[in-house]
Design an enzyme around this catalytic site. Structure first.
Site, PDB file in Angstrom:
ATOM      1  N   ASN A 131       0.829  -1.205   0.000  1.00 37.55           N
ATOM      2  CA  ASN A 131       0.000   0.000   0.000  1.00 37.55           C
ATOM      3  C   ASN A 131       0.869   1.264   0.000  1.00 37.55           C
ATOM      4  O   ASN A 131       0.406   2.353   0.301  1.00 37.55           O
ATOM      5  CB  ASN A 131      -0.943   0.003   1.213  1.00 37.55           C
ATOM      6  CG  ASN A 131      -1.954   1.125   1.110  1.00 37.55           C
ATOM      7  OD1 ASN A 131      -2.354   1.508   0.022  1.00 37.55           O
ATOM      8  ND2 ASN A 131      -2.350   1.689   2.232  1.00 37.55           N
TER       9      ASN A 131
ATOM     10  N   ILE B  98     -16.755  10.584  -5.164  1.00 41.76           N
ATOM     11  CA  ILE B  98     -16.377   9.228  -4.759  1.00 41.76           C
ATOM     12  C   ILE B  98     -16.758   8.916  -3.316  1.00 41.76           C
ATOM     13  O   ILE B  98     -16.849   7.761  -2.937  1.00 41.76           O
ATOM     14  CB  ILE B  98     -14.869   8.993  -5.022  1.00 41.76           C
ATOM     15  CG1 ILE B  98     -14.566   9.219  -6.510  1.00 41.76           C
ATOM     16  CG2 ILE B  98     -14.425   7.616  -4.614  1.00 41.76           C
ATOM     17  CD1 ILE B  98     -15.385   8.388  -7.483  1.00 41.76           C
ATOM     18  N   GLY B  99     -16.992   9.930  -2.493  1.00 38.17           N
ATOM     19  CA  GLY B  99     -17.462   9.609  -1.142  1.00 38.17           C
ATOM     20  C   GLY B  99     -17.107  10.623  -0.087  1.00 38.17           C
ATOM     21  O   GLY B  99     -17.976  11.249   0.500  1.00 38.17           O
TER      22      GLY B  99
ATOM     23  N   ASP C 123     -16.615   0.174  -2.081  1.00 36.36           N
ATOM     24  CA  ASP C 123     -15.277   0.511  -2.603  1.00 36.36           C
ATOM     25  C   ASP C 123     -14.362  -0.703  -2.614  1.00 36.36           C
ATOM     26  O   ASP C 123     -14.202  -1.357  -1.585  1.00 36.36           O
ATOM     27  CB  ASP C 123     -14.619   1.570  -1.710  1.00 36.36           C
ATOM     28  CG  ASP C 123     -15.133   2.967  -1.999  1.00 36.36           C
ATOM     29  OD1 ASP C 123     -15.752   3.156  -3.048  1.00 36.36           O
ATOM     30  OD2 ASP C 123     -14.909   3.863  -1.172  1.00 36.36           O
TER      31      ASP C 123
ATOM     32  N   HIS D 201     -11.211  -8.306 -17.359  1.00 32.70           N
ATOM     33  CA  HIS D 201     -12.269  -9.329 -17.413  1.00 32.70           C
ATOM     34  C   HIS D 201     -12.724  -9.724 -16.003  1.00 32.70           C
ATOM     35  O   HIS D 201     -13.902 -10.008 -15.796  1.00 32.70           O
ATOM     36  CB  HIS D 201     -11.809 -10.537 -18.232  1.00 32.70           C
ATOM     37  CG  HIS D 201     -11.584 -10.166 -19.675  1.00 32.70           C
ATOM     38  ND1 HIS D 201     -12.635  -9.845 -20.526  1.00 32.70           N
ATOM     39  CD2 HIS D 201     -10.443  -9.993 -20.389  1.00 32.70           C
ATOM     40  CE1 HIS D 201     -12.138  -9.508 -21.713  1.00 32.70           C
ATOM     41  NE2 HIS D 201     -10.820  -9.584 -21.656  1.00 32.70           N
TER      42      HIS D 201
ATOM     43  N   HIS E 100      -5.208  14.251  -5.956  1.00 31.60           N
ATOM     44  CA  HIS E 100      -4.000  14.198  -5.126  1.00 31.60           C
ATOM     45  C   HIS E 100      -3.158  15.463  -5.256  1.00 31.60           C
ATOM     46  O   HIS E 100      -2.162  15.620  -4.572  1.00 31.60           O
ATOM     47  CB  HIS E 100      -3.161  12.966  -5.480  1.00 31.60           C
ATOM     48  CG  HIS E 100      -3.890  11.691  -5.218  1.00 31.60           C
ATOM     49  ND1 HIS E 100      -4.522  10.980  -6.216  1.00 31.60           N
ATOM     50  CD2 HIS E 100      -4.138  11.029  -4.068  1.00 31.60           C
ATOM     51  CE1 HIS E 100      -5.118   9.934  -5.680  1.00 31.60           C
ATOM     52  NE2 HIS E 100      -4.898   9.939  -4.388  1.00 31.60           N
TER      53      HIS E 100
END
Length: 765
Positions: free
Chosen positions: A116, A437-438, A605, A658, A701
């Protein structure tokens, strides 16, 4: 018997670097103030390792932003838009590259392997004039030496640097980045020469790309690079460090034959197969830096098991050539357990943060040398036994429910196109619907309210009143901006994973278990120590409250099971997929309750779905199968009129598109703007996608505010490859880290751009 640490967290035990950086960026402090905080942190880290008895202490693993950006600046690889005039790169250029500035955008940021952490992606091409433009590595080596600590300077290796870069704008996408090896090696030689002159006796090159599936020409680049550097490296001991996965057998042969290299570092936590390769043959006279202490998790090492592994290697490598190390840099774990006085004592006994891992490394090295600390090993064995037998770890009902999920498909009964028709009848949205987005900006006042409520300094009534007021402001703002599908702004949430973990059983939380994500941004991953279940509804009250304030659709906001898993410190006593299925069942209960409460749009999410993808292709299918299955479990059984959104971050999705389609979400929003529309190339190549999709139209960002024209241009690029009736217009990510002064004009321009294109589409009919 020697000990070694691959790298160490930079932020400081109380995030000192974060606050110093943000103060400097806000012009509240000087460059000298920032440099002083940084120097104090480096000094305390070196002293701590020296005091713990570590022999090979790293330097140049500190960074003001990112180690790949540091390497780009060392090589003078500054894109022309930053107007670098040569000489030594200063903070202005460095931070503009990382964060953008008022006039130019930042460089792309992407995940560091499957962690992360994020690195800044170098932009390279045939026109780049490489020059030695940052003396950071040498300066930090000298700084440590003046403090009486002889360190091992660490550099991102030359081949890894090129493999992690991308062709700059205007350069052919097929440009062979490895062709630049001859241009960067002279700079590496200058750096090595200066380090030697300063007195360095060891140097570490991090070449983690060696764990990837590399083609033969890529592997040949390693042989070429180290052959070319051999004469410059003469007189130095050289470690080539790898981490995060097994080394492929063919790569192992090439790596262990590299010229001028004294020792090799391997991740033996995630690399059990590498252990077999070492046992099958290790080059005589070379050092093995055995990464047996897990640098990516917070569990105390099973010292007896680690010691047994090390003893099995002694006969192969030789006692004097075996060095105990961490599996990777400790950058990926929390800093120090000493800062966790409130953590449950039993759970705390099962843990080791970076500072404790340094002690574990040294304890193992001493045990190998015949100086075993029996009390320390006994205490560790008792903690391991307590974790195995603790009743708080196991919940039979949860185990049974999760086991029942295996082998079944779990898919909504109708097709996505039928569901979208039913949803449109109910929601009545315009073409190119707008949403966010939230999260919305979290003001200092809002953080204060949450902090005081947590500390029981204000009553629950006062807290609820304050949060309702904040939601009301966010709803009103979105209505004024004329956004179509609203969010409540998440003012009650500290973090998109921690918020849910706090309300689920099987999770523990730290006060200071911060880990760097990018730049000054840190995350505090929850610890999943036991079986997971949802005792009570988690978000229903706030979503219902927000929906009651508007006639427009209000999104329920949840974090998906794969993201909760990938952004937590996960128990290592059962397979990850079993823990993921448990979390999926808990989120499924919440989704059902939101639907019953009248929430017609629910976002789940999965920001970190791509990030959990194993580094080697052979392991992709299994991971994607259970990860996608876990997501589908969360939204069963729902009415066709309930619209499920998902959001994904920082991702190169082209190779897993996919699987994303197989998630069967109704609408997918994706971070896209920083990657120069890489995502859209998938649709240009003819992949059929029938669900709603919202590739981000601007980068959240960066503090930069995009113009209406710029966003409209982005939307038009999307419409060139996507059907009008499935495209959504939204920012890249949540707005939590931005200021309202940036958010309002950016959203205003976003809505204006959507309306502009709607008008153009209507008049073209």
């Amino acid at each position: 018997m020697a000990s070694h640490i691959v790298g160490y967290p930079r932020m400081g035990p109380k995030r000192e670097l974060k606050f110093a950086l943000e103060s400097f960026w806000d012009k509240k402090s000087s460059a000298e103030d920032l440099q002083k905080v940084a120097a104090d942190l480096r000094s305390s880290i070196w002293k701590q390792m020296a005091d713990a008895g570590i022999k090979y202490i790293p330097s140049n693993t500190f960074s003001y932003y990112d180690q790949v950006l540091d390497t780009a600046t060392m090589l003078g690889a500054v894109p022309p838009r930053y107007n670098f005039a040569g000489g030594e790169i200063g903070f202005d250029t460095y931070f503009s590259m990382a964060r953008g500035n008022a006039s130019v955008p930042a460089m792309e940021m992407t995940k560091w392997f499957d962690t992360n952490y994020h690195y800044i992606v170098p932009e390279l091409g045939p026109e780049v004039n490489f020059s030695y433009a940052s003396h950071k590595a040498v300066n930090e080596y000298k700084e440590a030496k003046e403090l009486g600590v002889d360190t091992v300077p660490v550099l991102v290796g030359p081949v890894t640097f090129l493999l992690l870069s991308k062709p700059a704008k205007g350069v052919e996408k097929t440009f062979p980045l490895l062709s630049l090896l001859d241009k960067i090696l002279p700079v590496y030689k200058e750096v090595i020469g200066e380090l030697k002159a300063a007195g360095a006796s060891w140097i570490q090159f991090d070449e983690p790309t060696l764990v990837l599936d590399l083609e033969s020409h890529q592997l040949e680049a390693f042989t070429k690079a180290y052959s070319e550097l051999e004469s410059t490296l003469s007189g130095l001991n050289v470690i080539v460090e790898t981490y995060f996965a097994d080394i492929p057998a063919e790569t192992y042969k090439i790596l262990t034959a590299l010229k001028g290299v004294t020792g090799f570092g391997f991740d033996l936590v995630r690399g059990a197969k590498t252990l077999d390769l070492i046992k099958g043959g290790f080059p005589s006279g070379k050092y093995l830096f055995a990464g047996v202490v897990d640098g990516r998790n917070i569990w105390a090492n099973d010292l007896a098991a680690s010691l047994s592994t090390l003893q099995s290697l002694e006969g192969i490598v030789g006692k004097d050539k075996l060095v105990v190390s961490t599996s990777c840099s400790l950058l990926h774990t929390a800093v120090d357990l000493v800062n966790e006085p409130k953590l449950d004592k039993e759970i705390k006994s099962w843990l080791a943060f970076a500072a404790q891992k340094v002690v574990e490394v040294n304890a193992l090295a001493k045990a190998l040398a015949g100086e075993k600390d029996e009390a320390f090993f006994s205490e560790n064995a008792a903690a391991q036994a307590s974790r195995k037998s603790s009743p708080r770890v196991t919940n039979q009902a949860v185990q049974k429910a999760a086991a029942a999920l295996r082998g079944s498909d779990h898919r909504r009964a109708t097709t996505v196109s039928a569901r979208l028709d039913a949803q449109q009848k109910k929601l009545n949205l315009p073409v190119l619907p707008t949403t966010t987005i939230g999260s919305f900006p979290q003001t200092l006042e809002l953080r204060r309210v949450r902090r005081e409520y947590k500390a029981k300094k204000i009553s629950e009534d006062d807290y609820v009143k304050a949060i309702k007021e904040e939601i009301s402001k966010v709803v009103k703002l979105q209505e004024e901006l004329d956004i179509d599908v609203l969010v409540h702004g998440e003012p009650e949430r500290n973090d998109m994973v921690e918020y849910f973990g706090e309300q689920l059983s099987g999770f523990a939380f730290t006060a200071n278990g911060w880990v760097q994500s990018y730049g000054s941004r840190c995350v505090k991953p929850p610890i999943i120590y036991g079986d997971v279940s949802r005792p009570n509804p988690m978000t229903v009250f706030w979503s219902q409250t927000a929906q009651s304030m508007t006639k427009r659709p209000m999104k329920g906001m949840l974090t998906g099971p794969v993201t909760i898993l990938n952004w937590s410190f996960v128990r290592n006593d059962q397979p990850r997929f079993e823990t993921c299925y448990q979390i999926a069942l808990a989120i499924k209960d919440e989704v059902e309750d939101l639907e019953k409460a009248g929430i017609n749009v629910i976002q789940i999410d999965e920001a970190a779905l791509r990030e959990g993808l194993p580094l080697r292709k052979a392991e992709h299918a299994f991971y994607l199968d259970w990860a996608v299955h876990s997501f589908r479990i969360t939204n069963l059984p729902l009415q066709d009129t309930t619209q499920i959104h998902t959001h994904m971050c920082y991702s190169n999705f082209n190779d897993i598109i996919h699987s994303i389609i197989d998630m069967d979400a109704d609408v997918m929003t994706i971070e896209n703007s920083r990657s120069s529309e890489k995502l859209l190339s998938v649709f240009r190549e003819g992949v059929k996608y029938g669900a709603g999709i919202g590739p981000g139209v601007y980068d959240i960002h960066s503090p930069r505010i995009p113009s209406t024209e710029e966003i409209a241009d982005r939307i038009n690029k999307m419409l060139a490859v996507l059907d009008t009736n499935i495209l959504w217009v939204n920012p890249d990510c949540g707005l939590k880290t931005r200021k309202y002064a940036e958010v309002k004009p950016a959203l205003e321009n976003m809505v204006s751009a959507a309306k502009l294109i709607r008008t153009q589409l209507a008049s073209a009919k």
